[in-house]
Scaffold this motif. Structure first.
Motif, PDB file in Angstrom:
ATOM      1  N   ILE A   1       0.990  -1.177  -0.038  1.00  0.00           N
ATOM      2  CA  ILE A   1       0.041  -0.043   0.070  1.00  0.00           C
ATOM      3  C   ILE A   1       1.089   1.337  -0.116  1.00  0.00           C
ATOM      4  CG2 ILE A   1      -1.763   1.303   1.362  1.00  0.00           C
ATOM      5  CD1 ILE A   1      -3.004  -1.241   2.178  1.00  0.00           C
ATOM      6  N   GLY A   2       0.472   2.200  -0.651  1.00  0.00           N
ATOM      7  CA  GLY A   2       1.141   3.418  -0.799  1.00  0.00           C
ATOM      8  C   GLY A   2       0.052   4.579  -1.002  1.00  0.00           C
ATOM      9  N   ASP A   3       0.525   5.894  -0.479  1.00  0.00           N
ATOM     10  CA  ASP A   3      -0.281   7.094  -0.739  1.00  0.00           C
ATOM     11  C   ASP A   3      -0.712   7.081  -2.194  1.00  0.00           C
ATOM     12  OD1 ASP A   3      -0.388   8.117   1.800  1.00  0.00           O
ATOM     13  OD2 ASP A   3       1.647   8.939   1.522  1.00  0.00           O
ATOM     14  N   ARG A   4      -1.839   7.691  -2.547  1.00  0.00           N
ATOM     15  CA  ARG A   4      -2.331   7.693  -3.943  1.00  0.00           C
ATOM     16  C   ARG A   4      -1.278   8.263  -4.860  1.00  0.00           C
ATOM     17  NH1 ARG A   4      -7.647   7.747  -5.530  1.00  0.00           N
ATOM     18  NH2 ARG A   4      -7.980   5.999  -3.758  1.00  0.00           N
ATOM     19  N   GLY A   5      -1.139   7.622  -6.102  1.00  0.00           N
ATOM     20  CA  GLY A   5      -0.149   7.904  -6.981  1.00  0.00           C
ATOM     21  C   GLY A   5       1.141   7.567  -6.549  1.00  0.00           C
ATOM     22  N   THR A   6       1.527   6.732  -5.732  1.00  0.00           N
ATOM     23  CA  THR A   6       2.954   6.364  -5.525  1.00  0.00           C
ATOM     24  C   THR A   6       3.568   5.175  -5.749  1.00  0.00           C
ATOM     25  OG1 THR A   6       2.356   5.798  -3.330  1.00  0.00           O
ATOM     26  CG2 THR A   6       3.011   8.046  -3.394  1.00  0.00           C
ATOM     27  N   LEU A   7       2.748   4.060  -6.200  1.00  0.00           N
ATOM     28  CA  LEU A   7       3.005   2.976  -6.793  1.00  0.00           C
ATOM     29  C   LEU A   7       2.963   2.999  -8.167  1.00  0.00           C
ATOM     30  CD1 LEU A   7       1.259   0.441  -4.425  1.00  0.00           C
ATOM     31  CD2 LEU A   7       3.434   1.610  -3.896  1.00  0.00           C
ATOM     32  N   LEU A   8       4.026   2.540  -8.791  1.00  0.00           N
ATOM     33  CA  LEU A   8       4.080   2.292 -10.240  1.00  0.00           C
ATOM     34  C   LEU A   8       3.078   1.212 -10.826  1.00  0.00           C
ATOM     35  CD1 LEU A   8       6.081   3.019 -12.762  1.00  0.00           C
ATOM     36  CD2 LEU A   8       6.881   0.703 -12.464  1.00  0.00           C
ATOM     37  N   HIS A   9       2.459   1.762 -11.958  1.00  0.00           N
ATOM     38  CA  HIS A   9       1.406   1.068 -12.355  1.00  0.00           C
ATOM     39  C   HIS A   9       2.244   0.001 -13.297  1.00  0.00           C
ATOM     40  CE1 HIS A   9      -2.138   3.923 -11.465  1.00  0.00           C
ATOM     41  NE2 HIS A   9      -1.340   4.058 -10.570  1.00  0.00           N
ATOM     42  N   ALA A  10       2.658  -0.789 -12.879  1.00  0.00           N
ATOM     43  CA  ALA A  10       3.256  -1.875 -13.787  1.00  0.00           C
ATOM     44  C   ALA A  10       2.546  -2.979 -14.609  1.00  0.00           C
ATOM     45  CB  ALA A  10       4.457  -2.676 -12.885  1.00  0.00           C
ATOM     46  N   PRO A  11       2.671  -2.760 -15.874  1.00  0.00           N
ATOM     47  CA  PRO A  11       1.944  -3.862 -16.524  1.00  0.00           C
ATOM     48  C   PRO A  11       2.472  -5.260 -16.446  1.00  0.00           C
ATOM     49  CG  PRO A  11       3.426  -2.493 -17.932  1.00  0.00           C
ATOM     50  CD  PRO A  11       3.755  -1.961 -16.517  1.00  0.00           C
ATOM     51  N   ASP A  12       1.708  -6.295 -16.681  1.00  0.00           N
ATOM     52  CA  ASP A  12       2.007  -7.814 -16.589  1.00  0.00           C
ATOM     53  C   ASP A  12       2.785  -8.051 -17.642  1.00  0.00           C
ATOM     54  OD1 ASP A  12       1.955 -10.148 -15.780  1.00  0.00           O
ATOM     55  OD2 ASP A  12      -0.187 -10.659 -16.134  1.00  0.00           O
ATOM     56  N   MET A  13       3.870  -8.110 -17.463  1.00  0.00           N
ATOM     57  CA  MET A  13       5.216  -8.394 -18.211  1.00  0.00           C
ATOM     58  C   MET A  13       6.438  -8.609 -17.294  1.00  0.00           C
ATOM     59  SD  MET A  13       6.195  -4.663 -20.167  1.00  0.00           S
ATOM     60  CE  MET A  13       4.534  -4.783 -20.700  1.00  0.00           C
ATOM     61  N   TYR A  14       7.375  -9.142 -18.314  1.00  0.00           N
ATOM     62  CA  TYR A  14       8.824  -9.342 -17.485  1.00  0.00           C
ATOM     63  C   TYR A  14       9.333  -8.131 -17.055  1.00  0.00           C
ATOM     64  CZ  TYR A  14       8.998 -14.386 -18.230  1.00  0.00           C
ATOM     65  OH  TYR A  14       8.735 -15.829 -18.114  1.00  0.00           O
ATOM     66  N   MET A  15      10.293  -8.183 -16.311  1.00  0.00           N
ATOM     67  CA  MET A  15      10.827  -7.154 -15.701  1.00  0.00           C
ATOM     68  C   MET A  15      12.264  -7.643 -15.186  1.00  0.00           C
ATOM     69  SD  MET A  15      10.130  -4.715 -12.392  1.00  0.00           S
ATOM     70  CE  MET A  15       9.037  -3.300 -13.317  1.00  0.00           C
ATOM     71  N   GLU A  16      13.375  -6.894 -15.510  1.00  0.00           N
ATOM     72  CA  GLU A  16      14.709  -7.452 -14.952  1.00  0.00           C
ATOM     73  C   GLU A  16      14.900  -6.463 -13.657  1.00  0.00           C
ATOM     74  OE1 GLU A  16      18.163  -6.701 -17.766  1.00  0.00           O
ATOM     75  OE2 GLU A  16      16.780  -5.817 -18.711  1.00  0.00           O
ATOM     76  N   LYS A  17      15.488  -7.294 -12.587  1.00  0.00           N
ATOM     77  CA  LYS A  17      15.308  -6.833 -11.315  1.00  0.00           C
ATOM     78  C   LYS A  17      16.697  -7.397 -10.496  1.00  0.00           C
ATOM     79  CE  LYS A  17      11.327  -8.964 -10.738  1.00  0.00           C
ATOM     80  NZ  LYS A  17       9.953  -9.690 -10.270  1.00  0.00           N
ATOM     81  N   ILE A  18      17.082  -6.283  -9.665  1.00  0.00           N
ATOM     82  CA  ILE A  18      18.153  -6.332  -8.737  1.00  0.00           C
ATOM     83  C   ILE A  18      17.839  -5.708  -7.405  1.00  0.00           C
ATOM     84  CG2 ILE A  18      19.413  -4.396  -9.609  1.00  0.00           C
ATOM     85  CD1 ILE A  18      21.963  -5.792  -8.653  1.00  0.00           C
ATOM     86  N   ALA A  19      18.037  -6.743  -6.312  1.00  0.00           N
ATOM     87  CA  ALA A  19      17.677  -6.184  -4.752  1.00  0.00           C
ATOM     88  C   ALA A  19      18.732  -6.637  -4.134  1.00  0.00           C
ATOM     89  CB  ALA A  19      16.393  -6.916  -4.527  1.00  0.00           C
ATOM     90  N   VAL A  20      18.946  -5.744  -3.135  1.00  0.00           N
ATOM     91  CA  VAL A  20      19.976  -5.962  -1.924  1.00  0.00           C
ATOM     92  C   VAL A  20      19.414  -5.456  -0.545  1.00  0.00           C
ATOM     93  CG1 VAL A  20      21.978  -6.059  -3.719  1.00  0.00           C
ATOM     94  CG2 VAL A  20      21.109  -3.819  -2.510  1.00  0.00           C
TER      95      VAL A  20
ATOM     96  N   GLY B   1      11.797 -11.534 -13.824  1.00  0.00           N
ATOM     97  CA  GLY B   1      10.657 -11.931 -13.383  1.00  0.00           C
ATOM     98  C   GLY B   1       9.316 -11.044 -13.678  1.00  0.00           C
ATOM     99  N   GLY B   2       8.351 -11.359 -12.999  1.00  0.00           N
ATOM    100  CA  GLY B   2       7.095 -10.386 -13.077  1.00  0.00           C
ATOM    101  C   GLY B   2       7.468  -9.097 -12.731  1.00  0.00           C
ATOM    102  N   ALA B   3       6.771  -8.069 -13.573  1.00  0.00           N
ATOM    103  CA  ALA B   3       6.695  -6.674 -13.230  1.00  0.00           C
ATOM    104  C   ALA B   3       5.953  -6.406 -11.933  1.00  0.00           C
ATOM    105  CB  ALA B   3       6.356  -5.744 -14.487  1.00  0.00           C
TER     106      ALA B   3
END
Length: 323
Positions: free
Chosen positions: A106-125, A209-211
């Motif tokens: 959950i985020g304040d209105r307008g703060t979460l990216l509206h990611a379409p249902d497709m692949y996404m390259e990702k790195i997380a640390v 993986g998934g966006a």
């Protein structure tokens, strides 16, 4: 956002987890997903917010509930964006494997990216390496950075990667560098968050993986003080157009954590369905008693809560699976 939302949405993920866990190992992924979605949607009616689903089960013509654009909550309180995956790991549950979770961001209105249902390259640390890694760096450079910031030997760095053919070259390069690889099957939300939690022993999440799952994960990683970068990978002109319709004009852009989740606040909650890297699964203890394991966190305060709960299902008949 009201801090009480953090505890309210745990009740929502708990309901989804208990309902879907009753289908674990029964080879019926559609029933498991339907149970999770139905319970999650029902519980949202009691949540004090004016929420809009920005990542959900699909468009209105694809999903009867929790569809993109659907209004949820009790109609009062803060206006928020909501990203949901009632059952991340439908195939996991059907086959009785690990790492299935019910998740909400959950985020304040307008703060979460509206990611379409497709692949996404990702790195997380996690926090130690935050700000020091880049999606486009060679994996060998990234491993050296992780080792330095974490005060580890390269041989002790653990990289978690989804076990897919598309990742084989990446897996080979990590092993050639001398670091450790931990493979997982489905369910990359739990795996990416595990890279930001010190108790897991995982230092780096990397792969495609998934966006939508990437945005949900980003809310948790922000709350944990970690870092994440991503890039959309549209497979054809139709997906390119879908990105433009959703306001993403440059699909080659490397998205920073602040692009995935804007502002200084976000709330993430997850309840385990089957045990995995992040959480234990639902346990049915007999006598209509079930136990859940959840995590909830808030970016603004960096508070992380682990919640064990016992549910008397005879008092919650709406959570019982219909045969």
């Amino acid at each position: 956002m009201d801090r009480e939302l953090a505890l309210e949405i745990v009740r929502v993920t708990e309901a989804a987890a208990v309902s879907s866990a009753q289908w674990l190992g029964r080879g019926r992924k559609i029933e498991a997903d339907d149970a999770a979605t139905t319970s999650m949607r029902s519980m949202f009616d009691s949540v004090h917010c004016r929420g809009t689903v920005v990542i959900g089960e699909g468009e209105l013509d694809e999903a009867p509930m929790l569809y993109i654009g659907e209004e949820v909550g009790d109609g009062e309180g803060p206006e928020v964006d909501i990203a949901v995956d009632p059952l991340e790991g439908t195939n996991i549950v059907a086959s009785g494997r690990a790492n299935a979770v019910a998740v909400i961001a959950i985020g304040d209105r307008g703060t979460l990216l509206h990611a379409p249902d497709m692949y996404m390259e990702k790195i997380a640390v996690g926090p130690k390496a935050a700000g020091n890694v880049r999606l486009d760096d060679p994996i060998e450079t990234t491993i050296d950075t992780i080792a330095k910031t974490s005060n580890k030997r390269v041989r002790d760095v653990t990289v978690i990667i989804q076990d897919r053919e598309r990742h084989q070259q990446l897996i080979d390069r990590v092993r050639a560098k001398g670091a450790r690889v931990k493979l997982f099957g489905d369910g990359d939300v739990g795996a990416s968050i595990a890279a930001a939690l010190p108790r897991t022993g995982i230092d780096l999440f990397l792969g495609t993986g998934g966006a939508p799952e990437g945005v949900i994960s980003a809310a948790a990683i922000k709350a944990l003080g970690g870092d994440m970068q991503a890039r959309l990978v549209p497979s054809d002109a139709e997906e390119e157009e879908r990105c433009r319709v959703m306001g993403i004009t440059d699909t080659s852009k490397v998205l920073q954590l602040s692009d995935l989740v804007k502002g200084d606040d976000a709330i993430f909650a997850a309840t385990g369905v089957s045990s995995g890297e992040l959480l234990d699964g639902v346990r049915f203890l007999g006598g209509d008693l079930a136990e859940t394991d959840s995590i909830v966190m808030r970016a603004k305060t960096r508070t992380v809560r682990y919640i064990k709960a016992q549910h008397h299902l005879d008092y919650k008949p709406h959570l019982l699976a219909e045969e």
